[in-house]
Write a protein that holds these residues in place. Structure first.
Motif, short mmCIF file in Angstrom:
data_model
loop_
_atom_site.label_atom_id
_atom_site.label_comp_id
_atom_site.label_asym_id
_atom_site.label_seq_id
_atom_site.Cartn_x
_atom_site.Cartn_y
_atom_site.Cartn_z
N SER A 59 3.92 -15.64 14.91
CA SER A 59 4.25 -16.20 16.17
C SER A 59 5.31 -15.86 17.29
CB SER A 59 6.23 -16.86 15.08
OG SER A 59 5.58 -17.24 13.93
N SER A 60 5.84 -13.77 16.76
CA SER A 60 5.88 -13.79 17.93
C SER A 60 4.76 -13.11 18.83
CB SER A 60 6.70 -12.01 17.48
OG SER A 60 6.34 -10.89 18.24
N ALA A 61 3.97 -12.76 18.54
CA ALA A 61 2.97 -12.56 19.45
C ALA A 61 2.03 -14.33 19.97
CB ALA A 61 1.31 -12.01 18.75
N GLU A 62 2.70 -14.98 19.24
CA GLU A 62 2.32 -16.65 20.20
C GLU A 62 3.75 -16.59 21.43
OE1 GLU A 62 1.97 -21.56 18.96
OE2 GLU A 62 2.25 -20.45 17.53
N LYS A 63 4.70 -16.18 21.08
CA LYS A 63 5.57 -16.16 21.82
C LYS A 63 5.23 -15.98 22.55
CE LYS A 63 11.06 -16.22 22.95
NZ LYS A 63 11.81 -15.62 21.40
N ILE A 64 4.68 -14.62 23.62
CA ILE A 64 3.94 -12.88 23.71
C ILE A 64 3.17 -14.02 24.95
CG2 ILE A 64 3.61 -10.83 24.68
CD1 ILE A 64 5.25 -10.13 22.47
N LEU A 65 2.30 -14.68 23.64
CA LEU A 65 1.00 -15.40 24.56
C LEU A 65 1.50 -16.49 25.95
CD1 LEU A 65 -1.67 -14.71 22.41
CD2 LEU A 65 -1.69 -13.69 23.82
N THR A 66 2.41 -17.25 25.24
CA THR A 66 3.49 -18.24 25.70
C THR A 66 3.64 -17.98 27.13
OG1 THR A 66 3.05 -19.73 23.95
CG2 THR A 66 4.68 -20.13 25.67
N GLU A 67 4.80 -17.03 27.11
CA GLU A 67 5.75 -16.80 28.67
C GLU A 67 3.69 -16.12 29.40
OE1 GLU A 67 7.93 -13.31 26.94
OE2 GLU A 67 9.33 -14.96 25.54
N GLU A 68 2.66 -15.58 28.74
CA GLU A 68 2.00 -14.71 29.73
C GLU A 68 1.28 -15.89 30.43
OE1 GLU A 68 1.28 -11.56 31.18
OE2 GLU A 68 3.19 -11.23 29.26
N LYS A 69 1.52 -16.87 29.77
CA LYS A 69 0.51 -17.86 30.00
C LYS A 69 1.03 -19.21 30.88
CE LYS A 69 -1.56 -22.51 28.81
NZ LYS A 69 -1.46 -23.34 27.88
N ALA A 70 2.78 -19.03 31.17
CA ALA A 70 3.24 -18.83 32.09
C ALA A 70 3.67 -19.11 33.17
CB ALA A 70 4.62 -19.33 31.47
N LYS A 71 3.37 -17.40 33.63
CA LYS A 71 3.23 -16.94 34.15
C LYS A 71 2.67 -16.68 35.42
CE LYS A 71 6.38 -12.52 32.40
NZ LYS A 71 6.90 -11.51 31.86
N LEU A 72 1.08 -16.56 34.47
CA LEU A 72 0.27 -16.80 35.04
C LEU A 72 -0.34 -18.31 36.07
CD1 LEU A 72 -2.69 -15.31 32.42
CD2 LEU A 72 -1.71 -14.33 34.67
N GLU A 73 0.31 -18.86 34.91
CA GLU A 73 -0.08 -20.64 35.87
C GLU A 73 0.95 -20.39 37.05
OE1 GLU A 73 1.33 -23.07 32.75
OE2 GLU A 73 -0.12 -22.94 31.79
#
Length: 222
Positions: A59-73
């Protein structure tokens, strides 16, 4: 030894009263079994806790990936916007350059045309200065000269027209400050105010752009 027997009795008596007698002979074995049972429960608890931790970690890793995805977008959006703006700027520069090239082709000869206008004016004045009554067969030299001047004037007007240079002879037309230059204003009977009554010097336009305004006299109210 008494502690071991007490351990055995507490482990066996509630569930298996009938086996209490037979197990008295091996109290050490029962204690070992009880310890193993407790150890197994502890292992199960540790495994359950480990699984819970593993569930938390994704869950923590997924949250980090989601934040990274938002930044990349967001970065992709910014880069795309900059790219589109760069394309639009390049297209505007290309269009302006193309327009400048086309205007250079059309109006690059305007200085040359202005010089030729003086020649056309001289030819026009020369033909107008010849007395019409003197153009007779009895005066072959004057007649030939006059006809040569007229033919030259017609030919130069053809050349002007070929290159987009047209005469402005606006007698009777409305005064237009973009095409005409007023030398004087005078009242005239039978003439509408604001119209051109006299043309002192012919004007010219090059591809729709006024190259030289016509010098005119304008009618005014009496």
């Amino acid at each position: 030894m008494a502690a071991v027997a007490q351990c055995v009795r507490s482990a066996v008596r509630p569930r298996y009263p009938l086996l209490s007698f037979s197990l008295r002979t091996s109290p050490r074995l029962l204690c070992v079994a009880t310890q193993q049972k407790n150890t197994g429960q502890n292992l199960e608890e540790d495994q359950s806790q480990s699984q819970n931790e593993q569930k938390v970690e994704p869950s923590s890793a997924e949250k980090i990936l989601t934040e990274e995805k938002a930044k990349l977008e967001e970065q992709l959006k910014e880069v795309t916007d900059k790219y589109k703006r760069a394309l639009a700027d390049a297209e505007n520069v290309r269009q302006r350059s193309q327009k400048l090239v086309e205007e250079a082709k059309l109006y690059g000869i305007q200085s040359f045309c202005k010089d030729l206008l003086e020649v056309a004016d001289i030819l026009e004045k020369a033909t107008e200065s010849v007395p019409k009554e003197e153009i007779k067969d009895e005066n072959p030299h004057l007649k030939s000269l006059y006809e040569g001047l007229v033919m030259t004037e017609l030919q130069i007007q053809k050349v002007f027209k070929k290159h987009g240079l047209l005469r402005l002879d606006p007698v009777g037309a409305k005064f237009d400050p973009y095409e005409h230059e007023a030398l004087f204003h005078a009242p005239m009977e039978g003439k509408e105010p604001g119209t051109i009554a006299l043309v002192s010097k012919i004007g010219y336009k090059l591809h729709g752009r006024t190259l030289r305004p016509a010098l005119v006299g304008v009618v005014k109210d009496a």
